[in-house]
Design an enzyme around this catalytic site. Structure first.
Site, short mmCIF file in Angstrom:
data_model
loop_
_atom_site.label_atom_id
_atom_site.label_comp_id
_atom_site.label_asym_id
_atom_site.label_seq_id
_atom_site.Cartn_x
_atom_site.Cartn_y
_atom_site.Cartn_z
N GLU A 263 -2.48 8.04 -6.47
CA GLU A 263 -2.43 7.37 -7.77
C GLU A 263 -3.53 7.87 -8.68
O GLU A 263 -4.68 7.97 -8.24
CB GLU A 263 -2.59 5.85 -7.56
CG GLU A 263 -1.49 5.24 -6.70
CD GLU A 263 -1.73 3.76 -6.40
OE1 GLU A 263 -2.77 3.21 -6.86
OE2 GLU A 263 -0.92 3.15 -5.69
N ARG B 286 0.85 -1.19 0.00
CA ARG B 286 0.00 0.00 0.00
C ARG B 286 0.88 1.23 0.00
O ARG B 286 1.81 1.36 0.80
CB ARG B 286 -0.92 0.01 1.23
CG ARG B 286 -2.03 -1.04 1.17
CD ARG B 286 -3.08 -0.69 0.12
NE ARG B 286 -4.15 -1.67 0.02
CZ ARG B 286 -4.17 -2.68 -0.84
NH1 ARG B 286 -3.15 -2.85 -1.67
NH2 ARG B 286 -5.19 -3.51 -0.89
N HIS C 190 0.35 0.26 -10.29
CA HIS C 190 -0.45 -0.59 -9.40
C HIS C 190 -0.94 -1.82 -10.16
O HIS C 190 -2.14 -2.14 -10.19
CB HIS C 190 -1.63 0.21 -8.84
CG HIS C 190 -2.16 -0.36 -7.56
ND1 HIS C 190 -2.67 0.42 -6.56
CD2 HIS C 190 -2.28 -1.64 -7.10
CE1 HIS C 190 -3.08 -0.33 -5.55
NE2 HIS C 190 -2.85 -1.60 -5.86
#
Length: 330
Positions: free
Chosen positions: A265, A236, A284
């Site tokens: 993000e 994370r 990601h």
């Protein structure tokens, strides 16, 4: 009598075929919407019996406003989008999928370790600019014999441990919830956070995002690390204090970073991390493979279906809710 309605609060997939394959056969209706705020969910999902959730906030306010809601199932391992205490208070089941991408994420973490160690991305970029010269990579060090520090030691970190051992790495683990016997099973040494920071040549972050782990790695922690060390994050983003990371990289306190996740993000175009040759950034994506996506979406929908069929779901998160519900064990 109308069918129970299951809403997908938000999603990035081109269709909902996997979810439909699970929800439609139990005689429920599946409705895909795109919600970003609490108000969006309350407006668009007001008659929901079940929610399938990606990033939209499932807060107490949202759950209190959906009177028929029985279950919220999140795509993924983390459940930081769901207010778990509120769900339990309200007798609403929260579920996740903790076991769907162990190979993908551990493979990706190992790939980032090797990319940093061997400066693969830097040299690729140099060659494509017309610079055929291995000396741009100096210095490179062998991976065998180096110390890999694992922050948290759950399923994914354990899978990575096996792969790192094959490369001849030594394993250090910091996880206050794991007994020493479990670390030893994987050939790892259980250590304090301070020892891990000081001794590791590579640090791979696998901690869940909680109030205790947010900015767990910040200015003080970077100062403890070796100047030759790399930090890898496939967990994370907010576990690492990004401003402190930028400073540590800018001042040469660490050698580089391999990041699949960030605090924000996508990153802003002016984010200095995007311009650093010693930083590898991916969007990601560590969780993704064709197989993992199908498994994730199917299991997430199955969590909802099991509740609507009168069962506690296999991947129940807020187990304290059981005393409030008359559902069957599987």
């Amino acid at each position: 009598m109308s069918k129970p309605k299951v809403y997908v609060t938000d999603f990035e997939f081109p269709n909902l075929q996997y979810e439909e394959n699970v929800i439609l056969p139990i005689d429920a209706e599946l409705i895909g919407v795109q919600c970003k705020t609490e108000e969006d969910i309350i407006e668009k999902c007001k008659d929901a019996v079940g929610l399938i959730n990606q990033y939209a906030p499932i807060s107490r306010k949202v759950m209190e406003a959906l009177p028929n809601l029985k279950v919220v199932a999140r795509y993924g391992v983390g459940v930081n989008t769901i207010d778990l205490p509120a769900a339990t208070d309200l007798g609403i089941i929260a579920a996740n999928v903790p076991d769907y991408c162990m190979d993908e994420v551990s493979d990706h973490a190992m790939a980032l370790i090797l990319a940093c160690a061997r400066k693969v991305v830097l040299m690729n970029n140099e060659v494509k600019k017309g610079n055929w010269d291995y000396k741009v990579s100096i210095p490179l060090y062998r991976v065998r014999g180096k110390n890999l520090g694992l922050l948290s030691f759950g399923r994914i970190a354990q899978a990575l441990a096996k792969k790192a051992l094959a490369f001849g790495m030594n394993l250090l683990v910091f996880d206050p919830y794991v007994p020493e016997s479990v670390a030893k099973e994987y050939g790892a040494k259980l250590v304090s956070l301070e020892e891990l920071l000081k001794e590791a040549d590579f640090i791979s972050v696998h901690s869940p995002l909680t109030p205790e782990t947010e900015h767990m790695i910040s200015t003080k922690e970077f100062a403890m690390m070796k100047k030759s060390a790399f930090i890898i994050n496939t967990g994370r983003g907010p576990v690492i204090d990004e401003e402190a990371l930028k400073q540590a990289l800018g001042e040469g306190l660490i050698a580089g970073a391999g990041l699949d996740v960030l605090e924000i993000e996508p990153p802003a175009a002016e984010n200095p991390l995007l311009k650093m040759d010693n930083v590898v950034i991916n969007p990601h994506v560590a969780w993704y493979s064709v197989e993992a996506e199908a498994e994730l979406r199917t299991k997430t929908a199955r969590n909802v279906a099991e509740v609507l069929q009168g069962y506690f779901p296999k991947y129940l998160v807020n187990k304290d809710v059981k005393v409030k519900l008359q559902l069957k064990e599987q």
